[in-house]
Design a protein around this motif. Structure first.
Motif, PDB file in Angstrom:
ATOM      1  N   LEU A   1      35.296  43.404 141.645  1.00 18.24           N
ATOM      2  CA  LEU A   1      34.050  44.083 141.285  1.00 18.24           C
ATOM      3  C   LEU A   1      34.014  44.181 139.773  1.00 18.24           C
ATOM      4  O   LEU A   1      34.968  44.680 139.166  1.00 18.24           O
ATOM      5  CB  LEU A   1      34.018  45.515 141.832  1.00 18.24           C
ATOM      6  CG  LEU A   1      34.275  45.764 143.319  1.00 18.24           C
ATOM      7  CD1 LEU A   1      34.104  47.247 143.632  1.00 18.24           C
ATOM      8  CD2 LEU A   1      33.311  44.959 144.154  1.00 18.24           C
ATOM      9  N   SER A   2      32.919  43.697 139.180  1.00 13.38           N
ATOM     10  CA  SER A   2      32.794  43.927 137.735  1.00 13.38           C
ATOM     11  C   SER A   2      32.574  45.431 137.524  1.00 13.38           C
ATOM     12  O   SER A   2      32.271  46.176 138.467  1.00 13.38           O
ATOM     13  CB  SER A   2      31.632  43.118 137.157  1.00 13.38           C
ATOM     14  OG  SER A   2      30.403  43.700 137.531  1.00 13.38           O
TER      15      SER A   2
ATOM     16  N   LEU B   1      41.979  43.507 146.508  1.00 19.13           N
ATOM     17  CA  LEU B   1      40.935  43.802 145.509  1.00 19.13           C
ATOM     18  C   LEU B   1      41.599  43.808 144.137  1.00 19.13           C
ATOM     19  O   LEU B   1      42.666  44.415 143.965  1.00 19.13           O
ATOM     20  CB  LEU B   1      40.303  45.167 145.803  1.00 19.13           C
ATOM     21  CG  LEU B   1      39.266  45.673 144.800  1.00 19.13           C
ATOM     22  CD1 LEU B   1      37.993  44.824 144.838  1.00 19.13           C
ATOM     23  CD2 LEU B   1      38.880  47.129 145.105  1.00 19.13           C
ATOM     24  N   PHE B   2      40.979  43.113 143.172  1.00 22.68           N
ATOM     25  CA  PHE B   2      41.553  43.032 141.833  1.00 22.68           C
ATOM     26  C   PHE B   2      40.624  43.687 140.817  1.00 22.68           C
ATOM     27  O   PHE B   2      39.408  43.771 141.019  1.00 22.68           O
ATOM     28  CB  PHE B   2      41.776  41.562 141.447  1.00 22.68           C
ATOM     29  CG  PHE B   2      42.755  40.856 142.332  1.00 22.68           C
ATOM     30  CD1 PHE B   2      44.124  40.979 142.124  1.00 22.68           C
ATOM     31  CD2 PHE B   2      42.321  40.071 143.395  1.00 22.68           C
ATOM     32  CE1 PHE B   2      45.042  40.343 142.945  1.00 22.68           C
ATOM     33  CE2 PHE B   2      43.227  39.429 144.230  1.00 22.68           C
ATOM     34  CZ  PHE B   2      44.587  39.567 143.991  1.00 22.68           C
ATOM     35  N   TYR B   3      41.214  44.094 139.690  1.00 18.65           N
ATOM     36  CA  TYR B   3      40.419  44.661 138.596  1.00 18.65           C
ATOM     37  C   TYR B   3      39.816  43.533 137.763  1.00 18.65           C
ATOM     38  O   TYR B   3      40.518  42.582 137.398  1.00 18.65           O
ATOM     39  CB  TYR B   3      41.294  45.545 137.707  1.00 18.65           C
ATOM     40  CG  TYR B   3      41.645  46.854 138.345  1.00 18.65           C
ATOM     41  CD1 TYR B   3      40.720  47.908 138.356  1.00 18.65           C
ATOM     42  CD2 TYR B   3      42.887  47.050 138.949  1.00 18.65           C
ATOM     43  CE1 TYR B   3      41.035  49.115 138.964  1.00 18.65           C
ATOM     44  CE2 TYR B   3      43.206  48.257 139.553  1.00 18.65           C
ATOM     45  CZ  TYR B   3      42.273  49.279 139.556  1.00 18.65           C
ATOM     46  OH  TYR B   3      42.573  50.474 140.159  1.00 18.65           O
ATOM     47  N   ASP B   4      38.550  43.682 137.412  1.00 17.47           N
ATOM     48  CA  ASP B   4      37.872  42.668 136.598  1.00 17.47           C
ATOM     49  C   ASP B   4      38.513  42.564 135.210  1.00 17.47           C
ATOM     50  O   ASP B   4      38.442  41.523 134.553  1.00 17.47           O
ATOM     51  CB  ASP B   4      36.386  43.045 136.467  1.00 17.47           C
ATOM     52  CG  ASP B   4      35.530  41.909 135.950  1.00 17.47           C
ATOM     53  OD1 ASP B   4      35.885  40.738 136.184  1.00 17.47           O
ATOM     54  OD2 ASP B   4      34.507  42.203 135.316  1.00 17.47           O
ATOM     55  N   SER B   5      39.136  43.648 134.780  1.00 19.01           N
ATOM     56  CA  SER B   5      39.752  43.653 133.436  1.00 19.01           C
ATOM     57  C   SER B   5      41.126  42.982 133.436  1.00 19.01           C
ATOM     58  O   SER B   5      41.696  42.750 132.374  1.00 19.01           O
ATOM     59  CB  SER B   5      39.909  45.101 132.969  1.00 19.01           C
ATOM     60  OG  SER B   5      40.664  45.818 133.935  1.00 19.01           O
ATOM     61  N   ASP B   6      41.661  42.667 134.629  1.00 19.70           N
ATOM     62  CA  ASP B   6      43.050  42.186 134.719  1.00 19.70           C
ATOM     63  C   ASP B   6      43.116  40.662 134.675  1.00 19.70           C
ATOM     64  O   ASP B   6      43.099  39.980 135.707  1.00 19.70           O
ATOM     65  CB  ASP B   6      43.680  42.711 136.013  1.00 19.70           C
ATOM     66  CG  ASP B   6      45.147  42.310 136.103  1.00 19.70           C
ATOM     67  OD1 ASP B   6      45.673  41.762 135.112  1.00 19.70           O
ATOM     68  OD2 ASP B   6      45.757  42.549 137.163  1.00 19.70           O
TER      69      ASP B   6
ATOM     70  N   ALA C   1      35.144  33.069 129.666  1.00 18.19           N
ATOM     71  CA  ALA C   1      36.049  33.537 130.731  1.00 18.19           C
ATOM     72  C   ALA C   1      36.795  34.771 130.244  1.00 18.19           C
ATOM     73  O   ALA C   1      38.014  34.805 130.209  1.00 18.19           O
ATOM     74  CB  ALA C   1      37.010  32.417 131.120  1.00 18.19           C
ATOM     75  N   ASP C   2      36.030  35.811 129.910  1.00 19.34           N
ATOM     76  CA  ASP C   2      36.635  36.994 129.306  1.00 19.34           C
ATOM     77  C   ASP C   2      36.801  38.163 130.270  1.00 19.34           C
ATOM     78  O   ASP C   2      37.026  39.298 129.866  1.00 19.34           O
ATOM     79  CB  ASP C   2      35.802  37.436 128.090  1.00 19.34           C
ATOM     80  CG  ASP C   2      34.383  37.827 128.476  1.00 19.34           C
ATOM     81  OD1 ASP C   2      33.981  37.581 129.638  1.00 19.34           O
ATOM     82  OD2 ASP C   2      33.677  38.398 127.624  1.00 19.34           O
ATOM     83  N   SER C   3      36.661  37.887 131.563  1.00 21.20           N
ATOM     84  CA  SER C   3      36.870  38.907 132.600  1.00 21.20           C
ATOM     85  C   SER C   3      37.436  38.147 133.801  1.00 21.20           C
ATOM     86  O   SER C   3      37.381  36.908 133.839  1.00 21.20           O
ATOM     87  CB  SER C   3      35.535  39.556 132.979  1.00 21.20           C
ATOM     88  OG  SER C   3      34.667  38.572 133.520  1.00 21.20           O
ATOM     89  N   LEU C   4      37.953  38.889 134.799  1.00 15.34           N
ATOM     90  CA  LEU C   4      38.527  38.159 135.942  1.00 15.34           C
ATOM     91  C   LEU C   4      37.443  37.410 136.718  1.00 15.34           C
ATOM     92  O   LEU C   4      37.677  36.296 137.179  1.00 15.34           O
ATOM     93  CB  LEU C   4      39.295  39.118 136.860  1.00 15.34           C
ATOM     94  CG  LEU C   4      40.167  38.405 137.910  1.00 15.34           C
ATOM     95  CD1 LEU C   4      41.194  37.482 137.263  1.00 15.34           C
ATOM     96  CD2 LEU C   4      40.837  39.410 138.828  1.00 15.34           C
ATOM     97  N   VAL C   5      36.233  38.012 136.817  1.00  9.36           N
ATOM     98  CA  VAL C   5      35.147  37.311 137.529  1.00  9.36           C
ATOM     99  C   VAL C   5      34.848  35.978 136.850  1.00  9.36           C
ATOM    100  O   VAL C   5      34.819  34.921 137.497  1.00  9.36           O
ATOM    101  CB  VAL C   5      33.861  38.174 137.585  1.00  9.36           C
ATOM    102  CG1 VAL C   5      32.684  37.349 138.111  1.00  9.36           C
ATOM    103  CG2 VAL C   5      34.062  39.416 138.452  1.00  9.36           C
ATOM    104  N   THR C   6      34.643  36.017 135.531  1.00 12.97           N
ATOM    105  CA  THR C   6      34.245  34.785 134.839  1.00 12.97           C
ATOM    106  C   THR C   6      35.414  33.798 134.725  1.00 12.97           C
ATOM    107  O   THR C   6      35.222  32.587 134.797  1.00 12.97           O
ATOM    108  CB  THR C   6      33.648  35.097 133.453  1.00 12.97           C
ATOM    109  OG1 THR C   6      34.550  35.944 132.726  1.00 12.97           O
ATOM    110  CG2 THR C   6      32.310  35.790 133.587  1.00 12.97           C
TER     111      THR C   6
END
Ligand SMILES: Cc1cc2nc3c(=O)[nH]c(=O)nc-3n(C[C@H](O)[C@H](O)[C@H](O)COP(=O)(O)O)c2cc1C
Length: 196
Positions: free
Chosen positions: A31-32, A57-62, A95-100
């Motif tokens: 989740l962003s 579930l993972f952190y978008d910041s990780d 690609a500066d977040s886990l989603v991207t």
């Protein structure tokens, strides 16, 4: 089957949550920051409750999470709903977040990437970026449920669109529109149907 499901901060997060519920196999959710906010606003679910319906579930910041590396195999990634901001980042290789980053990895590894934008109207910038993504092999599926199945509830509309995403991923979903006409032996040519 292993599927990454990203829920970003666009309206319609209930579609992403429903996809997590219906996907077979393992699901890796991200989740962003604004995705988490909209999930809470629109579905009432907190991070912990989403964690219960995903395998992980993972952190978008990780950016040290396993989804940041192409050496970890998954079959497909779906961004549902996808903001115009995330569309722009994926289309330009940010690609500066886990989603991207997971989307960039999915693309570079030649895996299936499905993005489901939710915004209206759309600017020429976003339309151009969506066309670029489509040319790069990404499936661009605007969140756009069909009315032809005669939905009686909002859940019917959610089910319809999530069913289409599952079909695009190669998962069999019963009861397509007029699917029965493709089944069974050849029949005489029916009368042509034209609107009155
Ligand atoms: C309640 C709410 C609804 C939003 N709906 C949309 C939307 O439908 N589409 C969109 O592109 N952005 C929408 N936004 C804006 C994004 O959340 C914002 O651009 C954010 O920076 C996107 O970051 P993300 O792509 O990392 O989630 C919404 C924001 C909020 C707070």
């Amino acid at each position: 089957m292993r599927t990454v499901v990203a829920i970003t901060g666009a309206s319609g997060s209930t579609f992403g949550v429903e996809l997590l519920r219906r996907l077979p196999g393992e699901t890796f959710a991200v989740l962003s920051r604004w995705g988490q906010h909209v999930v809470r606003e629109e579905t009432g679910l907190g991070r912990e409750q989403v964690a219960e319906i995903a395998t992980r579930l993972f952190y978008d910041s990780d950016l040290s999470a396993p989804l940041a590396s192409g050496s970890n195999p998954w079959d497909a990634m779906v961004v549902l709903p996808c903001t115009t901001s995330t569309i722009g980042k994926i289309a330009s290789g940010i690609a500066d977040s886990l989603v991207t980053r997971a989307a960039a990895v999915t693309l570079k590894e030649g895996r299936r990437l499905v993005v489901c934008p939710r915004e209206t109207p759309l600017s020429a910038v976003t339309l151009r970026q969506m066309a670029d993504l489509a040319r790069d092999g990404v499936t661009v599926m605007p969140v756009s449920p069909g009315w032809y199945a005669g939905p009686a509830t909002l859940q019917d509309l959610v089910d319809d669109f999530v069913g289409r995403v599952l079909q695009v991923l190669g998962i069999e979903v019963p009861g397509g529109w007029r699917a029965e006409e493709l089944n069974g032996a050849a029949r005489p040519l029916p009368e042509e149907r034209v609107p009155e």
